[in-house]
Design a protein around this motif. Structure first.
Motif, PDB file in Angstrom:
ATOM      1  N   ILE A   1      56.841  24.755 -94.914  1.00  0.00           N
ATOM      2  CA  ILE A   1      57.080  23.943 -93.707  1.00  0.00           C
ATOM      3  C   ILE A   1      57.058  24.890 -92.510  1.00  0.00           C
ATOM      4  O   ILE A   1      57.908  25.774 -92.385  1.00  0.00           O
ATOM      5  CB  ILE A   1      58.419  23.189 -93.798  1.00  0.00           C
ATOM      6  CG1 ILE A   1      58.384  22.204 -94.983  1.00  0.00           C
ATOM      7  CG2 ILE A   1      58.688  22.421 -92.490  1.00  0.00           C
ATOM      8  CD1 ILE A   1      59.664  21.437 -95.204  1.00  0.00           C
ATOM      9  N   GLU A   2      56.065  24.700 -91.656  1.00  0.00           N
ATOM     10  CA  GLU A   2      55.871  25.595 -90.516  1.00  0.00           C
ATOM     11  C   GLU A   2      56.435  24.994 -89.225  1.00  0.00           C
ATOM     12  O   GLU A   2      56.706  23.803 -89.156  1.00  0.00           O
ATOM     13  CB  GLU A   2      54.372  25.873 -90.339  1.00  0.00           C
ATOM     14  CG  GLU A   2      53.742  26.546 -91.556  1.00  0.00           C
ATOM     15  CD  GLU A   2      52.250  26.734 -91.369  1.00  0.00           C
ATOM     16  OE1 GLU A   2      51.882  27.583 -90.524  1.00  0.00           O
ATOM     17  OE2 GLU A   2      51.469  26.037 -92.039  1.00  0.00           O
ATOM     18  N   ASP A   3      56.555  25.842 -88.218  1.00  0.00           N
ATOM     19  CA  ASP A   3      57.042  25.370 -86.915  1.00  0.00           C
ATOM     20  C   ASP A   3      56.176  24.228 -86.389  1.00  0.00           C
ATOM     21  O   ASP A   3      56.678  23.257 -85.831  1.00  0.00           O
ATOM     22  CB  ASP A   3      57.028  26.528 -85.890  1.00  0.00           C
ATOM     23  CG  ASP A   3      58.125  27.545 -86.177  1.00  0.00           C
ATOM     24  OD1 ASP A   3      59.066  27.203 -86.923  1.00  0.00           O
ATOM     25  OD2 ASP A   3      58.039  28.672 -85.673  1.00  0.00           O
TER      26      ASP A   3
ATOM     27  N   LYS B   1      65.616  20.635 -85.127  1.00  0.00           N
ATOM     28  CA  LYS B   1      64.782  21.443 -86.023  1.00  0.00           C
ATOM     29  C   LYS B   1      65.655  22.403 -86.836  1.00  0.00           C
ATOM     30  O   LYS B   1      65.527  22.505 -88.055  1.00  0.00           O
ATOM     31  CB  LYS B   1      63.753  22.221 -85.202  1.00  0.00           C
ATOM     32  CG  LYS B   1      62.917  23.189 -86.028  1.00  0.00           C
ATOM     33  CD  LYS B   1      62.032  24.025 -85.106  1.00  0.00           C
ATOM     34  CE  LYS B   1      61.544  25.252 -85.811  1.00  0.00           C
ATOM     35  NZ  LYS B   1      60.821  26.156 -84.916  1.00  0.00           N
ATOM     36  N   GLN B   2      66.587  23.084 -86.159  1.00  0.00           N
ATOM     37  CA  GLN B   2      67.485  24.015 -86.844  1.00  0.00           C
ATOM     38  C   GLN B   2      68.300  23.309 -87.928  1.00  0.00           C
ATOM     39  O   GLN B   2      68.470  23.819 -89.034  1.00  0.00           O
ATOM     40  CB  GLN B   2      68.450  24.644 -85.839  1.00  0.00           C
ATOM     41  CG  GLN B   2      67.852  25.758 -85.006  1.00  0.00           C
ATOM     42  CD  GLN B   2      68.939  26.465 -84.213  1.00  0.00           C
ATOM     43  OE1 GLN B   2      69.852  25.845 -83.688  1.00  0.00           O
ATOM     44  NE2 GLN B   2      68.837  27.780 -84.117  1.00  0.00           N
ATOM     45  N   VAL B   3      68.800  22.129 -87.579  1.00  0.00           N
ATOM     46  CA  VAL B   3      69.645  21.375 -88.512  1.00  0.00           C
ATOM     47  C   VAL B   3      68.833  20.857 -89.698  1.00  0.00           C
ATOM     48  O   VAL B   3      69.283  20.916 -90.844  1.00  0.00           O
ATOM     49  CB  VAL B   3      70.375  20.224 -87.778  1.00  0.00           C
ATOM     50  CG1 VAL B   3      70.980  19.245 -88.754  1.00  0.00           C
ATOM     51  CG2 VAL B   3      71.467  20.793 -86.889  1.00  0.00           C
ATOM     52  N   PHE B   4      67.629  20.359 -89.443  1.00  0.00           N
ATOM     53  CA  PHE B   4      66.774  19.878 -90.541  1.00  0.00           C
ATOM     54  C   PHE B   4      66.498  21.042 -91.522  1.00  0.00           C
ATOM     55  O   PHE B   4      66.548  20.865 -92.734  1.00  0.00           O
ATOM     56  CB  PHE B   4      65.452  19.322 -90.002  1.00  0.00           C
ATOM     57  CG  PHE B   4      65.557  17.948 -89.377  1.00  0.00           C
ATOM     58  CD1 PHE B   4      66.782  17.374 -89.083  1.00  0.00           C
ATOM     59  CD2 PHE B   4      64.409  17.222 -89.088  1.00  0.00           C
ATOM     60  CE1 PHE B   4      66.875  16.107 -88.509  1.00  0.00           C
ATOM     61  CE2 PHE B   4      64.477  15.958 -88.510  1.00  0.00           C
ATOM     62  CZ  PHE B   4      65.714  15.398 -88.214  1.00  0.00           C
TER      63      PHE B   4
ATOM     64  N   TYR C   1      67.592  23.716 -96.671  1.00  0.00           N
ATOM     65  CA  TYR C   1      68.017  24.942 -97.350  1.00  0.00           C
ATOM     66  C   TYR C   1      69.264  24.682 -98.205  1.00  0.00           C
ATOM     67  O   TYR C   1      69.322  25.057 -99.379  1.00  0.00           O
ATOM     68  CB  TYR C   1      68.281  26.045 -96.317  1.00  0.00           C
ATOM     69  CG  TYR C   1      68.799  27.314 -96.927  1.00  0.00           C
ATOM     70  CD1 TYR C   1      67.989  28.089 -97.768  1.00  0.00           C
ATOM     71  CD2 TYR C   1      70.110  27.732 -96.692  1.00  0.00           C
ATOM     72  CE1 TYR C   1      68.471  29.253 -98.348  1.00  0.00           C
ATOM     73  CE2 TYR C   1      70.597  28.892 -97.268  1.00  0.00           C
ATOM     74  CZ  TYR C   1      69.775  29.642 -98.095  1.00  0.00           C
ATOM     75  OH  TYR C   1      70.256  30.791 -98.679  1.00  0.00           O
ATOM     76  N   GLU C   2      70.260  24.020 -97.618  1.00  0.00           N
ATOM     77  CA  GLU C   2      71.511  23.761 -98.341  1.00  0.00           C
ATOM     78  C   GLU C   2      71.308  22.778 -99.496  1.00  0.00           C
ATOM     79  O   GLU C   2      72.037  22.816-100.483  1.00  0.00           O
ATOM     80  CB  GLU C   2      72.594  23.274 -97.378  1.00  0.00           C
ATOM     81  CG  GLU C   2      73.088  24.390 -96.463  1.00  0.00           C
ATOM     82  CD  GLU C   2      74.214  23.955 -95.543  1.00  0.00           C
ATOM     83  OE1 GLU C   2      74.905  22.982 -95.848  1.00  0.00           O
ATOM     84  OE2 GLU C   2      74.397  24.611 -94.494  1.00  0.00           O
TER      85      GLU C   2
ATOM     86  N   SER D   1      63.199  27.771 -99.923  1.00  0.00           N
ATOM     87  CA  SER D   1      63.688  29.053-100.455  1.00  0.00           C
ATOM     88  C   SER D   1      64.570  29.793 -99.457  1.00  0.00           C
ATOM     89  O   SER D   1      65.569  30.388 -99.822  1.00  0.00           O
ATOM     90  CB  SER D   1      62.504  29.929-100.849  1.00  0.00           C
ATOM     91  OG  SER D   1      61.656  30.117 -99.733  1.00  0.00           O
ATOM     92  N   ASN D   2      64.195  29.781 -98.191  1.00  0.00           N
ATOM     93  CA  ASN D   2      65.058  30.353 -97.149  1.00  0.00           C
ATOM     94  C   ASN D   2      64.699  29.739 -95.805  1.00  0.00           C
ATOM     95  O   ASN D   2      63.725  28.996 -95.688  1.00  0.00           O
ATOM     96  CB  ASN D   2      64.981  31.889 -97.123  1.00  0.00           C
ATOM     97  CG  ASN D   2      63.608  32.403 -96.763  1.00  0.00           C
ATOM     98  OD1 ASN D   2      63.041  32.023 -95.739  1.00  0.00           O
ATOM     99  ND2 ASN D   2      63.048  33.276 -97.601  1.00  0.00           N
ATOM    100  N   LYS D   3      65.515  30.049 -94.802  1.00  0.00           N
ATOM    101  CA  LYS D   3      65.358  29.379 -93.500  1.00  0.00           C
ATOM    102  C   LYS D   3      64.214  29.959 -92.680  1.00  0.00           C
ATOM    103  O   LYS D   3      63.794  29.374 -91.703  1.00  0.00           O
ATOM    104  CB  LYS D   3      66.657  29.476 -92.700  1.00  0.00           C
ATOM    105  CG  LYS D   3      67.813  28.725 -93.339  1.00  0.00           C
ATOM    106  CD  LYS D   3      69.074  28.919 -92.516  1.00  0.00           C
ATOM    107  CE  LYS D   3      70.300  28.554 -93.317  1.00  0.00           C
ATOM    108  NZ  LYS D   3      71.517  28.929 -92.633  1.00  0.00           N
ATOM    109  N   ARG D   4      63.716  31.143 -93.096  1.00  0.00           N
ATOM    110  CA  ARG D   4      62.677  31.792 -92.285  1.00  0.00           C
ATOM    111  C   ARG D   4      61.272  31.366 -92.686  1.00  0.00           C
ATOM    112  O   ARG D   4      60.540  30.783 -91.901  1.00  0.00           O
ATOM    113  CB  ARG D   4      62.848  33.308 -92.358  1.00  0.00           C
ATOM    114  CG  ARG D   4      62.062  34.030 -91.307  1.00  0.00           C
ATOM    115  CD  ARG D   4      62.639  35.374 -91.007  1.00  0.00           C
ATOM    116  NE  ARG D   4      63.871  35.281 -90.215  1.00  0.00           N
ATOM    117  CZ  ARG D   4      64.533  36.330 -89.760  1.00  0.00           C
ATOM    118  NH1 ARG D   4      64.095  37.530 -90.021  1.00  0.00           N
ATOM    119  NH2 ARG D   4      65.618  36.175 -89.046  1.00  0.00           N
ATOM    120  N   ASN D   5      60.877  31.643 -93.958  1.00  0.00           N
ATOM    121  CA  ASN D   5      59.497  31.279 -94.312  1.00  0.00           C
ATOM    122  C   ASN D   5      59.389  29.858 -94.871  1.00  0.00           C
ATOM    123  O   ASN D   5      58.311  29.313 -95.004  1.00  0.00           O
ATOM    124  CB  ASN D   5      58.852  32.316 -95.246  1.00  0.00           C
ATOM    125  CG  ASN D   5      59.473  32.314 -96.638  1.00  0.00           C
ATOM    126  OD1 ASN D   5      60.096  31.342 -97.063  1.00  0.00           O
ATOM    127  ND2 ASN D   5      59.295  33.405 -97.359  1.00  0.00           N
TER     128      ASN D   5
END
Length: 200
Positions: A119-121, A150-153, A158-159, A164-168
């Motif tokens: 999932i990309e920006d 966007k941050q919350v989604f 993630y949770e 896999s992680n919040k970055r990639n």
């Protein structure tokens, strides 16, 4: 119906709430009523937050989400494995937040279908732009609201164990308990089941 719900931004300050949902579901199964759970949140601070306002906010959101869970799902949330519990909480968020449901339906599910597991920006940008065009209410929100959403989604995904992680943000395909699949089929939850299973 999810489509009839208003678009809201309350999810910005009340994202996943897994432990809070589990705690409240346990109290519901014990026979406590909404007002008793609210009192426990307020006076016993069962959700362990500092301010009275926050206690009320969390209790209110948790009870709203609990309302869409029947006894089978409540029981699985409290007594089942953590992965299943997290997907049940995710289900409750999709049932009570229209924008998040549409994101899961239009972005997450499509990613599973086409086997594009990141999932990309730009996926968020395209999705939010489309919503702005479809809804005057969404169009009235400022850029910071979309940034927070966007941050919350991402945090919810993630949770819930779906990236896999919040970055990639590599997608992890959800693994649903077969009994939950059957139960959701019986409940007529085809749209949400399709999101979990990556089906059209």
């Amino acid at each position: 119906m999810i489509e009839e719900m208003e678009y809201k931004t309350t999810i910005k300050t009340l994202p996943f709430l897994f432990l809070e949902m589990k705690k409240a579901a346990n109290l519901v199964l014990q026979g406590l009523k909404d007002n008793e759970i609210k009192e426990k949140a307020l006076y016993d601070n069962i959700f362990q937050v500092n301010t009275e306002t926050r206690r009320k906010e969390i209790a209110s959101m948790v009870l709203k989400r609990i309302k869409v869970l029947d006894e089978v799902l409540l029981h699985k949330l409290v007594h089942g494995d953590i992965e299943t519990g997290k997907l049940i909480v995710l289900y409750s968020i999709m049932k009570t937040d229209r924008l998040f449901f549409e994101f899961m339906d239009e972005v997450f599910k499509e990613k599973l279908i086409v086997k594009d597991y990141v999932i990309e920006d730009k996926d968020f940008n395209i999705f939010f732009d489309r919503k702005r065009e479809q809804s005057k209410k969404v169009a009235s929100w400022d850029d910071y609201t979309f940034y927070k959403l966007k941050q919350v989604f991402i945090r919810i995904l993630y949770e819930a164990g779906l990236i896999s992680n919040k970055r990639n943000r590599k997608i992890i395909k959800p693994v649903l308990d077969p009994s939950i699949i059957e139960h959701l089929k019986e409940k007529g939850e085809k749209a949400i089941l399709n999101i979990f299973l990556g089906l059209n």
